[in-house]
Design an enzyme around this catalytic site. Structure first.
Site, PDB file in Angstrom:
ATOM      1  N   CYS A 173      -0.903   8.246   7.413  1.00 50.63           N
ATOM      2  CA  CYS A 173      -2.248   8.032   6.880  1.00 50.63           C
ATOM      3  C   CYS A 173      -3.206   7.718   8.024  1.00 50.63           C
ATOM      4  CB  CYS A 173      -2.238   6.883   5.874  1.00 50.63           C
ATOM      5  SG  CYS A 173      -1.346   7.249   4.353  1.00 50.63           S
TER       6      CYS A 173
ATOM      7  N   CYS B 277      -3.675   4.067   9.402  1.00 48.31           N
ATOM      8  CA  CYS B 277      -2.480   3.412   9.944  1.00 48.31           C
ATOM      9  C   CYS B 277      -1.817   4.222  11.051  1.00 48.31           C
ATOM     10  CB  CYS B 277      -1.480   3.146   8.817  1.00 48.31           C
ATOM     11  SG  CYS B 277      -2.116   2.061   7.514  1.00 48.31           S
TER      12      CYS B 277
ATOM     13  N   CYS C 178       7.594   4.056   5.956  1.00 45.06           N
ATOM     14  CA  CYS C 178       6.611   3.917   4.896  1.00 45.06           C
ATOM     15  C   CYS C 178       7.190   3.335   3.612  1.00 45.06           C
ATOM     16  CB  CYS C 178       5.957   5.261   4.597  1.00 45.06           C
ATOM     17  SG  CYS C 178       7.109   6.474   3.932  1.00 45.06           S
TER      18      CYS C 178
ATOM     19  N   CYS D 272       0.839  -1.202   0.000  1.00 42.15           N
ATOM     20  CA  CYS D 272       0.000   0.000   0.000  1.00 42.15           C
ATOM     21  C   CYS D 272       0.873   1.251   0.000  1.00 42.15           C
ATOM     22  CB  CYS D 272      -0.917  -0.015   1.223  1.00 42.15           C
ATOM     23  SG  CYS D 272      -2.091   1.361   1.280  1.00 42.15           S
ATOM     24  N   CYS D 273       1.909   1.260   0.847  1.00 42.77           N
ATOM     25  CA  CYS D 273       2.819   2.407   0.876  1.00 42.77           C
ATOM     26  C   CYS D 273       3.545   2.561  -0.454  1.00 42.77           C
ATOM     27  CB  CYS D 273       3.837   2.240   2.004  1.00 42.77           C
ATOM     28  SG  CYS D 273       3.172   2.492   3.667  1.00 42.77           S
TER      29      CYS D 273
END
Length: 257
Positions: A217, A220, A243, A134-135
């Protein structure tokens, strides 16, 4: 300001001459070893050994201190802000407030394009099963594209923030990309940041007062209890500390605790 929409693949970069880059970084560290943050910044932006430099900022809890320093040296420095589309609303509002107050003239908002997000994370759940992916999708991909053409970038990282940063120098070589990272605040502690912000009457991120000393984010990032490590709220309960836009030995940093 309109966001910069980036393609799925960053442009190909020629293989870096790592030996030459290591020598440049060693020269820069020797030249500025006993200087303060402002002199390091001035050197990074004006020294031919550093090349063309941008700044990357999350507009997080402590970001305004370095943004202010950069603005005092040169307001036209490109400032890259990654909007993952998962940020706190408070961060987006704070980004606009700080950019306007400091009169930043080259703010670039980076986002992974919607088509790529729809293909790789159509339901927004990638962060649950694979936070690294995702990062990489929402942060690393647009940042790599935006940094094309730059020789290095300014970060707000500090030695006290993590064990992986304890020996950090003012100038580092990111061998995976061949870029130089500049860490003007490497030797600053929490009190240095607080004092600088207070003396210059800089606005604080609104979430800091609510118990978020480190802000990423929204899904998270959690609140941090008194006595906890300031980054304890980042990816809480997961073996993850960075990240992915920062590398050690060519790999994203993992939690070493």
């Amino acid at each position: 300001m309109q966001p910069l929409l980036r393609e799925d693949k960053p442009p190909e970069r020629p293989a870096p001459d790592l030996d030459a880059l290591r020598a440049r970084v060693a020269t820069l560290n020797a030249r500025y070893r006993h200087h303060g943050a402002t002199a390091v910044l001035e050197g990074a932006l004006r020294d031919p050994e550093a090349g063309r430099i941008a700044m990357v900022s999350s507009f997080g809890a402590e970001s305004v201190a370095l943004l202010h320093l950069v603005a005092m040296v040169d307001r036209s420095v490109p400032v890259l802000f990654i909007d993952t589309r998962l940020l706190f609303a408070e961060t987006l509002a704070y980004q606009q407030e700080v950019a306007e107050r400091l009169h930043l003239t080259d703010l670039r908002i980076l986002r992974t394009d919607e088509a790529t997000l729809a293909q790789r994370d159509p339901y927004g759940g990638l962060r649950l099963g694979d936070p690294d992916a995702c990062c990489a999708l929402r942060k690393t991909l647009p940042l790599e594209a935006a940094l094309d053409g730059f020789d290095g970038w300014i970060t707000g990282r500090k030695r006290y923030q993590a064990a992986t940063r304890a020996a950090m120098e003012f100038f580092e070589l990111e061998e995976a990309t061949g870029r130089i990272k500049v860490n003007p605040l490497a030797h600053w502690g929490p009190e240095d940041v607080r004092t600088y912000m207070e003396e210059n009457r800089l606005p604080k991120h609104p979430l800091v007062a609510q118990g978020y000393p480190s802000i990423g984010c929204a899904p998270c990032t959690s609140k941090v209890a008194p006595g906890e490590d300031p980054r304890a709220g980042r990816w809480r309960g997961q073996d993850k500390q960075e990240c992915g836009i920062h590398f050690v030995d060519g790999r994203p940093v993992r939690n070493t605790k």
